[in-house]
Motif scaffolding. Structure first.
Motif, short mmCIF file in Angstrom:
data_model
loop_
_atom_site.label_atom_id
_atom_site.label_comp_id
_atom_site.label_asym_id
_atom_site.label_seq_id
_atom_site.Cartn_x
_atom_site.Cartn_y
_atom_site.Cartn_z
N VAL A 93 49.53 37.01 41.78
CA VAL A 93 48.20 37.57 41.55
C VAL A 93 47.71 37.18 40.16
O VAL A 93 46.55 36.78 39.98
N GLY A 94 48.60 37.28 39.18
CA GLY A 94 48.23 36.91 37.81
C GLY A 94 47.78 35.46 37.69
O GLY A 94 46.77 35.16 37.06
N TRP A 95 48.52 34.56 38.33
CA TRP A 95 48.12 33.15 38.29
C TRP A 95 46.78 32.94 39.00
O TRP A 95 45.96 32.12 38.56
N GLY A 96 46.54 33.69 40.07
CA GLY A 96 45.24 33.61 40.75
C GLY A 96 44.11 34.08 39.84
O GLY A 96 43.04 33.47 39.79
N LEU A 97 44.34 35.18 39.13
CA LEU A 97 43.33 35.69 38.19
C LEU A 97 43.10 34.69 37.07
O LEU A 97 41.95 34.46 36.66
N PHE A 98 44.18 34.10 36.56
CA PHE A 98 44.05 33.08 35.52
C PHE A 98 43.17 31.92 36.02
O PHE A 98 42.26 31.48 35.33
N ALA A 99 43.45 31.44 37.22
CA ALA A 99 42.70 30.32 37.79
C ALA A 99 41.25 30.69 38.06
O ALA A 99 40.36 29.85 37.95
N ALA A 100 40.98 31.95 38.40
CA ALA A 100 39.62 32.38 38.74
C ALA A 100 38.73 32.60 37.53
O ALA A 100 37.50 32.59 37.66
N PHE A 101 39.31 32.80 36.35
CA PHE A 101 38.49 33.14 35.19
C PHE A 101 37.47 32.05 34.86
O PHE A 101 36.28 32.34 34.66
N THR A 102 37.89 30.81 34.79
CA THR A 102 36.99 29.73 34.41
C THR A 102 35.80 29.60 35.36
O THR A 102 34.66 29.58 34.91
N PRO A 103 36.02 29.55 36.68
CA PRO A 103 34.86 29.45 37.57
C PRO A 103 33.94 30.68 37.55
O PRO A 103 32.73 30.55 37.69
N THR A 104 34.51 31.87 37.34
CA THR A 104 33.65 33.06 37.36
C THR A 104 32.92 33.26 36.04
O THR A 104 31.71 33.49 36.04
N PHE A 105 33.63 33.18 34.93
CA PHE A 105 33.00 33.42 33.64
C PHE A 105 32.10 32.26 33.24
O PHE A 105 30.93 32.45 32.93
N PHE A 106 32.64 31.05 33.24
CA PHE A 106 31.87 29.89 32.81
C PHE A 106 31.02 29.30 33.92
O PHE A 106 29.85 28.99 33.72
N GLY A 107 31.62 29.13 35.11
CA GLY A 107 30.88 28.52 36.21
C GLY A 107 29.71 29.37 36.68
O GLY A 107 28.59 28.88 36.84
N LEU A 108 29.94 30.66 36.89
CA LEU A 108 28.88 31.58 37.33
C LEU A 108 28.13 32.20 36.16
O LEU A 108 27.17 32.93 36.38
N ARG A 109 28.62 31.95 34.95
CA ARG A 109 28.01 32.54 33.74
C ARG A 109 27.98 34.07 33.83
O ARG A 109 27.00 34.71 33.51
N SER A 110 29.10 34.64 34.28
CA SER A 110 29.15 36.07 34.52
C SER A 110 30.11 36.78 33.57
O SER A 110 31.32 36.84 33.83
N PRO A 111 29.59 37.36 32.48
CA PRO A 111 30.45 38.15 31.61
C PRO A 111 31.08 39.36 32.31
O PRO A 111 32.21 39.74 31.99
N VAL A 112 30.40 39.93 33.28
CA VAL A 112 30.96 41.09 34.00
C VAL A 112 32.18 40.66 34.81
O VAL A 112 33.24 41.31 34.74
N LEU A 113 32.06 39.60 35.58
CA LEU A 113 33.21 39.13 36.36
C LEU A 113 34.34 38.65 35.44
O LEU A 113 35.52 38.83 35.75
N GLY A 114 33.98 38.05 34.31
CA GLY A 114 35.00 37.66 33.33
C GLY A 114 35.76 38.86 32.81
O GLY A 114 36.98 38.82 32.66
N ALA A 115 35.04 39.96 32.56
CA ALA A 115 35.70 41.19 32.08
C ALA A 115 36.59 41.79 33.15
O ALA A 115 37.72 42.21 32.87
N VAL A 116 36.10 41.84 34.38
CA VAL A 116 36.92 42.38 35.48
C VAL A 116 38.19 41.56 35.63
O VAL A 116 39.29 42.11 35.75
#
Length: 166
Positions: free
Chosen positions: A88-111
């Motif tokens: 799960v942790g590796w999945g969250l690590f991998a998801a951060f870049t597309p959600t925070f930077f790709g979607l420009r979403s500070p909220v999803l980055g925080a979650v």
């Protein structure tokens, strides 16, 4: 360490490469550096260049920890739960870049950041019961994800989010 090594360094390296693929493939969206620099940051936010070395250290020590626990005997209490949490942790690590930077979403980055800190905390607690060296290897990530959660929550509070602010 445990005598029966079923998993090797190159298998751990493959996990690390897979988890870093979103960043390596450029799933940050365009102009991620200006996006980060334009955010209203909370006090204590490091410069953008500091994240690369911090995550390199975290990834290497985490992979070493994962390898130690993966090579623990099959029936070791907490081993399966640890490995599941780390997945799960590796999945969250991998998801951060597309959600925070790709979607420009500070909220999803925080979650994502807070969830990753939670899985790191739980993994570290389990590792202390399985292999003390594996637990110690997670301490840099525990400290960094705690700090990153503070930063991400501050960024989410201080900045607009196109996905949630309408």
């Amino acid at each position: 360490m445990f005598s029966n090594k079923r998993y090797r360094w190159w298998q751990a390296a493959a996990v690390g490469l897979l988890a870093n693929a979103p960043t390596a493939l450029g799933l940050t969206g365009q102009n991620s550096k200006p996006f980060y620099q334009d955010l209203d940051q909370p006090p204590g936010a490091p410069p953008a260049w500091a994240f690369g070395p911090a995550w390199t250290l975290n990834n290497v020590t985490t992979l070493w920890s994962n390898l130690r626990v993966a090579n623990a005997p099959e029936g070791t209490p907490g081993r399966r739960a640890y490995l599941a949490l780390e997945g799960v942790g590796w999945g969250l690590f991998a998801a951060f870049t597309p959600t925070f930077f790709g979607l420009r979403s500070p909220v999803l980055g925080a979650v994502d950041s807070v969830a990753f800190f939670g899985t790191t905390l739980a993994s570290t607690a389990l590792a202390t019961q399985i292999d003390k060296k594996a637990a110690l290897a997670l301490l840099p990530r525990l400290a960094w994800t705690g700090f990153a959660s503070y930063l991400a929550l501050g960024v989410a509070r201080r900045n607009d989010d196109p996905l949630f602010d309408g």
